[in-house]
Scaffold this active site. Structure first.
Site, PDB file in Angstrom:
ATOM      1  N   ASP A  29     132.041  63.749  20.589  1.00 27.89           N
ATOM      2  CA  ASP A  29     130.955  64.293  19.770  1.00 27.89           C
ATOM      3  C   ASP A  29     129.950  63.196  19.424  1.00 27.89           C
ATOM      4  O   ASP A  29     130.314  62.027  19.307  1.00 27.89           O
ATOM      5  CB  ASP A  29     131.562  64.883  18.487  1.00 27.89           C
ATOM      6  CG  ASP A  29     130.593  65.792  17.761  1.00 27.89           C
ATOM      7  OD1 ASP A  29     129.519  66.109  18.314  1.00 27.89           O
ATOM      8  OD2 ASP A  29     130.901  66.182  16.615  1.00 27.89           O
ATOM      9  N   ASN A  77     129.690  76.428  23.250  1.00 23.16           N
ATOM     10  CA  ASN A  77     128.499  75.657  23.614  1.00 23.16           C
ATOM     11  C   ASN A  77     127.418  76.494  24.310  1.00 23.16           C
ATOM     12  O   ASN A  77     126.267  76.070  24.417  1.00 23.16           O
ATOM     13  CB  ASN A  77     128.860  74.453  24.506  1.00 23.16           C
ATOM     14  CG  ASN A  77     129.498  73.303  23.741  1.00 23.16           C
ATOM     15  OD1 ASN A  77     130.268  72.527  24.302  1.00 23.16           O
ATOM     16  ND2 ASN A  77     129.197  73.179  22.458  1.00 23.16           N
TER      17      ASN A  77
HETATM   18  C1  FPP Z   1     128.820  66.603  21.773  1.00 25.28           C
HETATM   19  O1  FPP Z   1     127.616  66.004  21.439  1.00 25.28           O
HETATM   20  C2  FPP Z   1     129.035  66.653  23.173  1.00 25.28           C
HETATM   21  C3  FPP Z   1     129.002  67.770  23.965  1.00 25.28           C
HETATM   22  C4  FPP Z   1     128.654  69.135  23.526  1.00 25.28           C
HETATM   23  C5  FPP Z   1     129.334  67.733  25.341  1.00 25.28           C
HETATM   24  C6  FPP Z   1     130.096  66.536  25.809  1.00 25.28           C
HETATM   25  C7  FPP Z   1     129.585  66.289  27.140  1.00 25.28           C
HETATM   26  C8  FPP Z   1     129.468  65.095  27.740  1.00 25.28           C
HETATM   27  C9  FPP Z   1     129.971  63.830  27.176  1.00 25.28           C
HETATM   28  C10 FPP Z   1     128.806  65.031  29.032  1.00 25.28           C
HETATM   29  C11 FPP Z   1     129.399  65.917  30.071  1.00 25.28           C
HETATM   30  C12 FPP Z   1     130.771  65.521  30.444  1.00 25.28           C
HETATM   31  C13 FPP Z   1     131.217  65.389  31.691  1.00 25.28           C
HETATM   32  C14 FPP Z   1     132.679  65.124  31.926  1.00 25.28           C
HETATM   33  C15 FPP Z   1     130.334  65.471  32.864  1.00 25.28           C
HETATM   34  P1  FPP Z   1     126.586  66.852  20.578  1.00 25.28           P
HETATM   35  O2  FPP Z   1     125.507  67.308  21.489  1.00 25.28           O
HETATM   36  O3  FPP Z   1     127.315  67.939  19.850  1.00 25.28           O
HETATM   37  O4  FPP Z   1     126.086  65.753  19.586  1.00 25.28           O
HETATM   38  P2  FPP Z   1     125.532  66.001  18.129  1.00 25.28           P
HETATM   39  O5  FPP Z   1     126.621  66.659  17.344  1.00 25.28           O
HETATM   40  O6  FPP Z   1     125.233  64.601  17.665  1.00 25.28           O
HETATM   41  O7  FPP Z   1     124.292  66.842  18.256  1.00 25.28           O
END
Ligand code: FPP
Length: 240
Positions: A29, A77
């Site tokens: 996250d 998501n």
């Molecule tokens: C959370 O950050 C992360 C995600 C919703 C997706 C995680 C995905 C990746 C690390 C990239 C894709 C992975 C692979 C294996 C190709 P957020 O967007 O919720 O961050 P925030 O809470 O700060 O807005």
């Protein structure tokens, strides 16, 4: 909870050869906040998030884990903007294409958990190919895609019922993780303290660690440090 500055030098468990943890799962996250802090678009945060994944998989060697499970895309998501969902799916495509040869070379066995068969057909085809090419690796990398734990448990319970046996063991045997080692440690980055529908069943006796580090800043040293923390905990599984 606390921020985890990457340590220099080897951590204790690297010196003694193992933390005792076989299976670690991570809620990755903080990509969005990482980007926002720098005045960059969220998509750049996700790109850096993928780099953190790559760095971690490359750094798995000395950590003595059998399985690392990563929450890459939850069934919730889809509520994000179409652009952001597209970005995440395109990153997935690119990641599989670019990193698959490395998985094969490094004996990493890819696993996917969640309702991944309902993703775009080209992604499903790429994943099927990746699963076939990496079968029988010695270290498992399980990626949760279109994953939601409540749905996973409901699906597993329905299968157990169809077999005529609704017991904890029968349900567990039908979970997406049924042939992965028991979960030892669940880590969430970015300072949020919740499970967000991830591995709810598997987390029953797992240790949990919530760290302030934003996912794009997470390095193998942070995982090594988390494993040190794990090695110092006393697990009682409800006993004394
Ligand atoms: C959370 O950050 C992360 C995600 C919703 C997706 C995680 C995905 C990746 C690390 C990239 C894709 C992975 C692979 C294996 C190709 P957020 O967007 O919720 O961050 P925030 O809470 O700060 O807005």
């Amino acid at each position: 909870m606390g921020d985890m500055p990457a340590q220099s030098g080897e951590s204790a468990h690297l010196q003694d050869g193992g933390s005792g943890a076989r299976h670690v799962a991570i809620i990755m996250d903080g990509n969005g906040r990482w980007a926002k802090k720098r005045g960059l678009p969220r998509s750049v945060g996700h790109q850096r998030g993928v780099e953190a994944v790559r760095r971690l998989v490359r750094g798995l060697g000395p950590l003595n884990l059998d399985c690392l499970t990563l929450y890459a895309f939850s069934s919730e998501n889809w509520k994000r903007s179409e652009d952001e969902v597209d970005d995440l799916m395109n990153l997935m495509r690119k990641f599989i294409k670019s990193d698959l040869p490395e998985f094969v070379a490094n004996d990493v066995e890819l696993r996917i958990i969640g309702d991944w068969q309902s993703l775009a057909p080209d992604i499903v085809a790429m994943l099927e190919d990746a699963l076939a090419q990496t079968a029988n690796g010695t270290k498992k990398l399980a990626v949760a895609l279109n994953y939601g734990a409540q749905h996973e448990i409901a699906r597993a319970a329905a299968k157990a019922a169809a077999n005529g046996e609704i017991t904890a063991e029968a349900i567990e045997a039908q979970l997406d993780t049924s042939d992965l080692p028991p979960l030892d440690l669940l880590i969430r980055t970015s300072g949020e303290i919740r499970l967000s529908n991830f591995l709810l069943w598997q987390a029953a006796y797992a240790e949990m660690l919530f760290v302030d580090t934003l996912w794009p800043d997470f390095k193998p040293e942070h995982l090594a440090q988390a494993l040190d923390d794990f090695a110092r905990r006393e697990r009682r599984y409800g006993g004394r």
